[in-house]
Motif scaffolding. Structure first.
Motif, short mmCIF file in Angstrom:
data_model
loop_
_atom_site.label_atom_id
_atom_site.label_comp_id
_atom_site.label_asym_id
_atom_site.label_seq_id
_atom_site.Cartn_x
_atom_site.Cartn_y
_atom_site.Cartn_z
N SER A 184 -15.68 139.46 34.61
CA SER A 184 -14.27 139.17 34.87
C SER A 184 -13.80 139.91 36.12
O SER A 184 -13.09 139.34 36.96
N LEU A 185 -14.20 141.17 36.23
CA LEU A 185 -13.81 141.98 37.39
C LEU A 185 -14.36 141.41 38.68
O LEU A 185 -13.67 141.36 39.71
N LYS A 186 -15.61 140.94 38.66
CA LYS A 186 -16.27 140.47 39.87
C LYS A 186 -15.88 139.05 40.26
O LYS A 186 -15.68 138.75 41.44
N TYR A 187 -15.81 138.15 39.26
CA TYR A 187 -15.76 136.73 39.59
C TYR A 187 -14.50 135.99 39.17
O TYR A 187 -14.21 134.91 39.69
N ALA A 188 -13.73 136.54 38.21
CA ALA A 188 -12.61 135.77 37.66
C ALA A 188 -11.38 135.75 38.56
O ALA A 188 -10.47 134.95 38.36
N GLU A 189 -11.36 136.66 39.55
CA GLU A 189 -10.21 136.75 40.47
C GLU A 189 -8.92 137.08 39.74
O GLU A 189 -7.86 136.55 40.05
N ASP A 225 -10.37 136.38 29.49
CA ASP A 225 -9.58 136.52 30.71
C ASP A 225 -8.98 135.18 31.06
O ASP A 225 -9.40 134.14 30.55
N ASN A 226 -8.00 135.19 31.92
CA ASN A 226 -7.33 133.96 32.35
C ASN A 226 -7.65 133.67 33.81
O ASN A 226 -6.80 133.20 34.57
N GLY A 227 -8.89 133.96 34.18
CA GLY A 227 -9.31 133.78 35.57
C GLY A 227 -9.70 132.36 35.91
O GLY A 227 -9.33 131.41 35.22
N LYS A 228 -10.48 132.23 36.97
CA LYS A 228 -10.79 130.89 37.48
C LYS A 228 -11.85 130.17 36.67
O LYS A 228 -12.02 128.96 36.81
N GLY A 229 -12.57 130.88 35.78
CA GLY A 229 -13.55 130.24 34.93
C GLY A 229 -14.78 129.76 35.68
O GLY A 229 -14.91 129.95 36.89
N PHE A 230 -15.70 129.12 34.95
CA PHE A 230 -16.91 128.60 35.56
C PHE A 230 -17.47 127.49 34.69
O PHE A 230 -17.04 127.29 33.54
N ASP A 231 -18.43 126.77 35.21
CA ASP A 231 -19.06 125.66 34.51
C ASP A 231 -20.27 126.21 33.75
O ASP A 231 -21.28 126.56 34.36
N THR A 232 -20.18 126.30 32.42
CA THR A 232 -21.27 126.88 31.64
C THR A 232 -22.53 126.03 31.68
O THR A 232 -23.63 126.53 31.43
N SER A 233 -22.39 124.76 31.98
CA SER A 233 -23.58 123.90 32.03
C SER A 233 -24.47 124.23 33.22
O SER A 233 -25.67 123.98 33.19
N TYR A 252 -17.18 130.21 26.19
CA TYR A 252 -16.34 129.05 26.46
C TYR A 252 -15.56 129.31 27.75
O TYR A 252 -14.84 130.31 27.86
N SER A 253 -15.73 128.44 28.73
CA SER A 253 -15.06 128.64 30.00
C SER A 253 -14.77 127.30 30.66
O SER A 253 -15.56 126.36 30.57
N TRP A 313 -8.86 127.95 33.78
CA TRP A 313 -8.31 128.29 32.47
C TRP A 313 -8.93 129.55 31.89
O TRP A 313 -8.56 129.98 30.81
N GLY A 314 -9.88 130.12 32.59
CA GLY A 314 -10.43 131.39 32.14
C GLY A 314 -11.66 131.25 31.27
O GLY A 314 -12.19 130.17 31.04
N THR A 315 -12.08 132.40 30.75
CA THR A 315 -13.31 132.49 29.98
C THR A 315 -13.04 133.25 28.68
O THR A 315 -12.34 134.26 28.68
N THR A 316 -13.61 132.75 27.60
CA THR A 316 -13.52 133.42 26.30
C THR A 316 -14.92 133.57 25.73
O THR A 316 -15.64 132.58 25.59
N ILE A 317 -15.30 134.79 25.41
CA ILE A 317 -16.59 135.06 24.79
C ILE A 317 -16.31 135.62 23.40
O ILE A 317 -15.58 136.61 23.25
N THR A 318 -16.86 134.98 22.39
CA THR A 318 -16.62 135.37 21.00
C THR A 318 -17.93 135.80 20.35
O THR A 318 -18.91 135.06 20.36
#
Length: 341
Positions: free
Chosen positions: A262-267, A288-296, A321-322, A326-331
């Protein structure tokens, strides 16, 4: 009903993989299947309900009765990561496979789904060897982190502290303590000593061993705020319980990896870690509510893969889930296991 974002995410991911994967709802209805799964159904008869029963302990290829299966005399000798079974192809020949069933959740709807993966026997053997090697490397890495952290704290840091005291003694002896140069030298010693101690703490946080996982995460949040201006909010719900040392170490590294990403890439400069304790189950969510990424496309990244393997090492389930913007959520979800003394 699966959210549109998660449905599209898994659809793209399953279309781009040759792995044999089925996404099922709670009633075992097929929602999505991968290209690899589609190809398998063209060559083999897939009794999905029977496979599901085997993977959920309702049936077993080794025992005729469920009661015998549940009291299996060879328990502990089978790999808990996957269950063996055989499939018959269109020509009537049998082939050996392994199956694994994982529960995943949709953060948008809080509905749980089932992720069924089938591997050929040969592929599974290779994966198991890779996991054994990764597990060994992770354990060895933790031991090495502890050793280096001790050397930094007890060796280098103590030597620097002694030098700082000696420089102060000499400056006082020759009445130089009030000069600008001597003050700058002393300030440099203090700053460098703090950097060494911070590095030692990052390598292996003493709070993790001395105070437990939660306090170590609070300490991590303080460090991130002081050193990077990054705000990590830590929320705890329910009655906390402790984790075995090895489990706590893996959880800490998963959280550390997620927050570092999140610190490095989520902006963004903020993320949240939530611990939800319910009876003997703990759910940990890093969001986080950062820029997210394509998990595929990012699923084979070393960091994400290592998080997943660390989760498997402690019998936990993990979902990543990202979506863009819309950000990234890791559960992470795990059942409490009492530490054996």
């Amino acid at each position: 009903m699966m959210s549109e974002e998660m449905g599209e995410l898994y659809k793209r991911g399953l279309q781009s993989t040759e792995a044999m994967i089925w996404l099922l709802d709670a009633n075992q209805k097929i929602l999505l299947l991968s290209n690899g799964a589609q190809k398998l159904t063209e060559d083999y008869a897939i009794p999905l309900k029977k496979i599901h029963d085997i993977l959920t302990g309702k049936g077993c290829p080794l025992h005729a009765l469920q009661d015998v299966c549940q009291d299996c005399p060879i328990e502990g000798h089978l790999n808990p990561e996957a269950i063996p079974f055989q499939l018959r192809n269109k020509q009537g020949h049998l082939a050996s496979f392994w199956g694994k069933l994982t529960t995943i959740s949709d953060p948008a709807t809080n509905i749980f789904y089932q992720y069924l993966e089938i591997r050929s026997w040969q592929t599974t053997q290779q994966v198991q060897q890779e996991r054994l090697m990764l597990g060994y490397l992770n354990e060895a890495q933790e031991v090495e982190r502890q050793r280096i952290a001790r050397d930094l704290h007890d060796g280098l840091a103590q030597s620097m502290y002694s030098l700082m005291l000696e420089s102060r003694r000499l400056m006082k002896k020759y009445r130089l303590e009030e000069t600008t140069d001597s003050q700058q030298l002393d300030a440099s010693f203090v700053e460098l000593l703090q950097e060494v101690r911070t590095l030692a703490a990052e390598l292996y946080p003493a709070a993790l061993e001395d105070l437990g996982l939660l306090q170590a995460i609070f300490h991590l949040a303080d460090q991130l705020k002081q050193l990077a201006g990054f705000h990590l909010d830590v929320n705890v719900q329910g009655k906390p319980f402790s984790f075995p040392k090895r489990t706590a170490s893996h959880i800490y590294r998963i959280i550390q990896e997620a927050v570092t990403n999140s610190l490095k890439y989520a902006e963004v400069n903020q993320a949240t870690v939530s611990f939800i304790f319910e009876d003997n189950v703990c759910t940990i969510q890093i969001k986080d509510n950062g820029k997210g990424f394509d998990t595929s496309t990012q699923k084979h990244g070393l960091g994400l893969w290592n998080m997943q393997e660390r989760a498997l090492a402690i019998d936990a389930t993990i979902s990543i889930y990202s979506t863009f913007q819309w950000g990234t959520t890791i559960t992470l979800r795990l059942v409490r296991i009492e530490e054996i003394q």
